[in-house]
Design a protein around this motif. Structure first.
Motif, PDB file in Angstrom:
ATOM      1  N   ASN A 537      -7.946  23.222  31.334  1.00 28.14           N
ATOM      2  CA  ASN A 537      -8.276  23.766  32.926  1.00 28.14           C
ATOM      3  C   ASN A 537      -6.724  24.114  33.384  1.00 28.14           C
ATOM      4  O   ASN A 537      -6.248  22.977  33.745  1.00 28.14           O
ATOM      5  CB  ASN A 537      -9.048  22.904  33.509  1.00 28.14           C
ATOM      6  CG  ASN A 537      -9.303  23.362  34.835  1.00 28.14           C
ATOM      7  OD1 ASN A 537      -8.318  23.189  35.726  1.00 28.14           O
ATOM      8  ND2 ASN A 537     -10.503  23.860  35.199  1.00 28.14           N
ATOM      9  N   VAL A 538      -6.541  25.413  33.563  1.00 28.52           N
ATOM     10  CA  VAL A 538      -5.162  25.776  34.259  1.00 28.52           C
ATOM     11  C   VAL A 538      -4.997  25.491  35.771  1.00 28.52           C
ATOM     12  O   VAL A 538      -4.038  25.325  36.051  1.00 28.52           O
ATOM     13  CB  VAL A 538      -4.837  27.282  33.934  1.00 28.52           C
ATOM     14  CG1 VAL A 538      -5.641  28.006  34.966  1.00 28.52           C
ATOM     15  CG2 VAL A 538      -3.152  27.579  34.048  1.00 28.52           C
ATOM     16  N   THR A 539      -6.121  25.216  36.443  1.00 30.76           N
ATOM     17  CA  THR A 539      -6.252  24.914  37.909  1.00 30.76           C
ATOM     18  C   THR A 539      -5.670  23.555  38.214  1.00 30.76           C
ATOM     19  O   THR A 539      -4.674  23.252  38.760  1.00 30.76           O
ATOM     20  CB  THR A 539      -7.383  25.285  38.525  1.00 30.76           C
ATOM     21  OG1 THR A 539      -7.842  26.661  38.344  1.00 30.76           O
ATOM     22  CG2 THR A 539      -7.310  24.701  39.961  1.00 30.76           C
ATOM     23  N   ASN A 540      -6.319  22.667  37.341  1.00 33.48           N
ATOM     24  CA  ASN A 540      -5.744  21.272  37.600  1.00 33.48           C
ATOM     25  C   ASN A 540      -4.801  20.635  36.453  1.00 33.48           C
ATOM     26  O   ASN A 540      -4.320  19.566  36.269  1.00 33.48           O
ATOM     27  CB  ASN A 540      -6.901  20.422  37.485  1.00 33.48           C
ATOM     28  CG  ASN A 540      -7.967  20.587  38.876  1.00 33.48           C
ATOM     29  OD1 ASN A 540      -7.274  20.497  40.023  1.00 33.48           O
ATOM     30  ND2 ASN A 540      -9.124  20.659  38.625  1.00 33.48           N
ATOM     31  N   HIS A 541      -4.603  21.535  35.255  1.00 38.23           N
ATOM     32  CA  HIS A 541      -3.547  21.132  34.357  1.00 38.23           C
ATOM     33  C   HIS A 541      -4.159  20.063  33.527  1.00 38.23           C
ATOM     34  O   HIS A 541      -3.467  19.148  33.199  1.00 38.23           O
ATOM     35  CB  HIS A 541      -2.090  20.962  34.878  1.00 38.23           C
ATOM     36  CG  HIS A 541      -1.762  22.057  35.902  1.00 38.23           C
ATOM     37  ND1 HIS A 541      -1.479  23.474  35.321  1.00 38.23           N
ATOM     38  CD2 HIS A 541      -1.564  22.090  36.942  1.00 38.23           C
ATOM     39  CE1 HIS A 541      -1.321  23.998  36.187  1.00 38.23           C
ATOM     40  NE2 HIS A 541      -0.987  23.312  37.134  1.00 38.23           N
ATOM     41  N   ASP A 542      -5.533  20.137  33.057  1.00 37.56           N
ATOM     42  CA  ASP A 542      -6.045  18.963  32.281  1.00 37.56           C
ATOM     43  C   ASP A 542      -6.842  19.339  31.197  1.00 37.56           C
ATOM     44  O   ASP A 542      -7.258  20.659  31.137  1.00 37.56           O
ATOM     45  CB  ASP A 542      -6.850  17.848  33.301  1.00 37.56           C
ATOM     46  CG  ASP A 542      -7.709  18.797  34.093  1.00 37.56           C
ATOM     47  OD1 ASP A 542      -8.413  19.775  33.555  1.00 37.56           O
ATOM     48  OD2 ASP A 542      -8.173  18.354  35.302  1.00 37.56           O
ATOM     49  N   LEU A 543      -7.095  18.301  30.280  1.00 32.92           N
ATOM     50  CA  LEU A 543      -7.825  18.722  29.222  1.00 32.92           C
ATOM     51  C   LEU A 543      -9.498  18.284  29.713  1.00 32.92           C
ATOM     52  O   LEU A 543      -9.575  17.186  30.240  1.00 32.92           O
ATOM     53  CB  LEU A 543      -7.535  17.662  27.971  1.00 32.92           C
ATOM     54  CG  LEU A 543      -8.527  17.445  26.896  1.00 32.92           C
ATOM     55  CD1 LEU A 543      -8.559  18.707  26.025  1.00 32.92           C
ATOM     56  CD2 LEU A 543      -8.133  16.541  26.022  1.00 32.92           C
ATOM     57  N   THR A 564      -3.500  13.353  33.265  1.00 37.68           N
ATOM     58  CA  THR A 564      -2.195  12.713  33.260  1.00 37.68           C
ATOM     59  C   THR A 564      -1.404  14.038  33.116  1.00 37.68           C
ATOM     60  O   THR A 564      -0.849  14.401  31.945  1.00 37.68           O
ATOM     61  CB  THR A 564      -1.865  11.645  32.418  1.00 37.68           C
ATOM     62  OG1 THR A 564      -2.999  10.636  32.380  1.00 37.68           O
ATOM     63  CG2 THR A 564      -0.537  11.130  32.593  1.00 37.68           C
ATOM     64  N   GLY A 565      -0.568  14.455  34.048  1.00 37.12           N
ATOM     65  CA  GLY A 565       0.395  15.427  34.379  1.00 37.12           C
ATOM     66  C   GLY A 565      -0.335  16.892  33.758  1.00 37.12           C
ATOM     67  O   GLY A 565      -1.509  17.008  33.899  1.00 37.12           O
ATOM     68  N   ASP A 566       0.574  17.591  33.081  1.00 38.81           N
ATOM     69  CA  ASP A 566      -0.068  19.020  32.419  1.00 38.81           C
ATOM     70  C   ASP A 566      -0.365  18.972  31.192  1.00 38.81           C
ATOM     71  O   ASP A 566       0.609  18.945  30.492  1.00 38.81           O
ATOM     72  CB  ASP A 566       1.127  20.043  32.797  1.00 38.81           C
ATOM     73  CG  ASP A 566       0.495  21.406  32.612  1.00 38.81           C
ATOM     74  OD1 ASP A 566      -0.532  21.616  32.180  1.00 38.81           O
ATOM     75  OD2 ASP A 566       1.142  22.420  32.958  1.00 38.81           O
ATOM     76  N   THR A 567      -1.417  18.562  30.800  1.00 39.02           N
ATOM     77  CA  THR A 567      -1.975  18.390  29.395  1.00 39.02           C
ATOM     78  C   THR A 567      -3.283  19.060  29.086  1.00 39.02           C
ATOM     79  O   THR A 567      -3.702  19.580  29.800  1.00 39.02           O
ATOM     80  CB  THR A 567      -2.168  16.833  29.453  1.00 39.02           C
ATOM     81  OG1 THR A 567      -2.096  16.585  27.827  1.00 39.02           O
ATOM     82  CG2 THR A 567      -3.482  16.437  29.900  1.00 39.02           C
ATOM     83  N   GLY A 568      -3.414  19.114  27.666  1.00 35.74           N
ATOM     84  CA  GLY A 568      -4.644  19.915  27.180  1.00 35.74           C
ATOM     85  C   GLY A 568      -4.367  21.163  26.770  1.00 35.74           C
ATOM     86  O   GLY A 568      -5.330  21.709  26.002  1.00 35.74           O
TER      87      GLY A 568
END
Length: 604
Positions: A537-543, A564-568
């Motif tokens: 998810n690019v909005t919240n930068h998560d997996l 946790t951070g920009d991940t996924g």
């Protein structure tokens, strides 16, 4: 006289035989085995209720404090945290004299002592809205630390938007809270707990001892970006958190850093080996090497890492599967020469392998995807960049030392984001993106080698749609393909469920419309015979994971697995030998390969 009467009545001397005594002891033991646990459970319920009442009283007093001062800061000080300033504590003590209140870093060591603290909240732009969040903790004599949170304004609990304000109504486990992550900010009261011997359940690292739980039972430990109770682990009432906290066997997904050597972990792909453990192919972004991590257990807490190909900048667009010979097989792009290459591993851990260039026609081998055909040989879909064609390489043997190459679709700019699987009819089927028209397409091969004229179908042409495709088919006879993909016009995650083998007809569903879902979708059929999708998810930068609750994914459960951070990035999902999803992905913030091992079929 009495003894004589009993003797005449019973026909023997009064008293119990050894058999009677043994039976009586067994009955007493059975009754005790039932009564003692019930008694202990009732006692712990009473202990927990006492601590919960203390936290509830603190939240009530905090409500009054907020009404008087407009935020949760100490009454004569604009700073949020109470450490070094007892004004908030003394005001709560005045409002609720039945309990003792201590400042943020002070530990609650019994249910009559409540640790309290305030924290900032932020809007969607990361602007600080002030002390709009209040925390209270109280330690139950059962060993569980109960936590209350009261938020009034804002959407996020950290400036970097790592922790949205969220409350779950699902008591199954705490990741269920993330169903509401992308909804409006859910301010109000929320409840959590830190349970002894529930590793990974209430904290990011697990709480294994009573001393550890006690040390975390401070209000300050619940604030900030390293909160003891994850911000997605709060519920809408004590009842749901009670059900969870009294089940120490329930655990959430486990997360591990698989490879932290430099800038590594891009272009990941995962499969489950014949030993039942995950094996991951990926690129070392610093050197460009193709690497493999063979997990030593189902959760991949330890693994063996091997550089498979270091000849130039290679190892992008990897795809891994397990051959019919039981050995891993990897397709990938040789970026230095723009070739399609494969690695056939010599053992289950891929510590050595045979490397072969499959297509050396130049500017080819991007967006590779590999499956094992019904003839037991690998078949690879990929893009020929020179002509923007969708191509297929059908291997003539298990190691693919020779192969047959076929251009499947050269009508327009084709072959982006390819994904291949074997249909229930035994024939290869490929999903891919046509950049010229901006639509999702499918090629259904007419033979196992995909030679000749495949059946081409435009599956979704609504706006610009079809990037980051992934295709899978269930194992039951008559199962039809399921495709996950991106609707880039709206930034939605969509699914196409084919209603026949060649996908000439299908039903389309928007699975996640919460904003820019975007990249790296990967789909597999879970052990419950329902699709499960990992994506970034690019909005919240998560997996995230979407677990479909119907075969066509008309309804689904959405879960943020790692925030946790920009991940996924580059997510890839496989179904482990335990029947649970296993996801490999890239942690962009720390430039490392990560993995998540779900502990149930829904990854909640």
């Amino acid at each position: 006289m009495v003894r004589a009467g009993l003797k005449r009545l019973l026909g023997r001397d009064a008293g119990f035989t050894l058999t009677e005594l043994a039976v009586a002891m067994v009955v007493i033991g059975v009754l005790a085995s039932i009564a003692v646990p019930n008694f202990l459970g009732a006692r712990n319920d009473s202990y927990d209720h006492e601590a919960q009442s203390a936290v509830t009283a603190a939240l009530n007093a905090a409500d009054t404090h907020y009404a008087n001062y407009g935020d949760f800061s100490p009454s004569t000080n604009a700073t949020c945290h109470t450490s070094g300033n007892t004004n908030l504590v003394s005001d709560l003590q005045r409002l609720e004299p039945n309990f003792s209140f201590v400042a943020d870093n002070a530990v609650s060591d019994n249910p009559r002592v409540v640790s309290v603290d305030a924290a900032n909240s932020y809007n969607s732009n990361g602007e600080d809205l002030g002390c709009q969040v209040f925390y209270a903790t109280a330690l139950s004599r059962s060993g569980t630390c109960f936590v209350g949170r009261l938020s009034v304004e804002g959407k996020y609990l950290a400036a970097n938007k790592t922790y949205p304000i969220v409350v779950s109504s699902d008591g199954s486990d705490s990741n269920a809270a993330t169903n509401e992550l992308t909804g409006s900010a859910q301010n109000g009261r929320a409840y959590g707990a830190i349970k002894v011997d529930a590793a990974g359940a209430a904290t990011s690292t697990g709480t294994e001892t009573l001393a550890a739980a006690k040390n975390l039972c401070t209000a300050n430990a619940q604030t900030g970006t390293s909160a003891a109770v994850l911000q997605r682990s709060y519920y809408d009432g004590w009842r749901t958190i009670i059900n969870w906290s009294q089940d120490p066997g329930r655990r959430l997904s486990t997360f591990v850093t698989v490879d932290a050597t430099g800038n590594t972990g891009q272009h990941t792909s995962v499969a489950i080996g014949t030993d039942g453990f995950p094996i991951i192919s990926y690129q070392d972004g610093a050197s460009g090497d193709l690497r493999v991590a063979h997990c030593d257990n189902a959760a991949c807490t330890t693994s063996t890492k091997t550089t498979v190909d270091s000849a130039g900048y290679t190892g992008s667009f990897t795809s891994i599967t397990i051959g019919d010979d039981g050995l891993p097989f990897i397709s990938y792009n040789d970026g230095a020469n723009r070739y399609l290459r494969v690695a056939h591993c010599d053992n289950a851990a891929c510590t050595s392998s045979t490397l072969t260039t499959v297509d050396a026609s130049g500017y080819t081998g991007s967006y590779t995807s590999v499956a094992i055909g019904t003839d037991h040989f690998p078949i690879i879909s990929y893009q020929n960049e020179y002509g923007y064609e969708l191509r297929v390489a059908h291997c003539d043997n298990a190691a693919c030392t020779s192969s047959t190459l076929t251009t499947v679709d050269n009508n327009g700019w084709n072959g982006y984001h390819t994904s291949i699987t074997i249909g229930a009819d035994g024939l290869p089927i490929i999903s891919y993106y046509n950049s010229s028209s901006g639509d999702l397409r499918v090629a259904h091969c007419i033979n196992v080698a995909c030679t000749g004229s495949s059946t081409l179908t435009t599956v979704d042409d609504t706006g610009s749609t079809g990037q980051y495709t992934s295709i899978t088919v269930g194992s039951a006879p008559g199962d039809f393909p399921v495709i996950s993909y991106l609707d880039s016009t709206h930034g939605y995650l969509r699914v196409a469920h084919c209603t026949n083998a060649d996908c000439s007809t299908s039903t389309k569903t928007t699975v996640d419309a919460s904003g820019s879902v975007w990249h790296y979708t990967s789909v597999k059929i879970g052990s419950d015979n329902l699709p499960v999708i990992s994506y970034y998810n690019v909005t919240n930068h998560d997996l995230r994971v979407a677990h479909c609750t119907a075969a066509d994914c008309a309804s689904s459960t959405l879960v943020t697995v790692d925030a946790t951070g920009d991940t996924g990035w580059y997510s890839s999902v496989a179904i482990g030998a335990d029947g649970f999803p296993f996801i490999a992905y890239w942690d962009f913030t720390n430039n490392r390969l990560r993995a998540a091992h779900c502990v149930n079929v829904t990854c909640t």
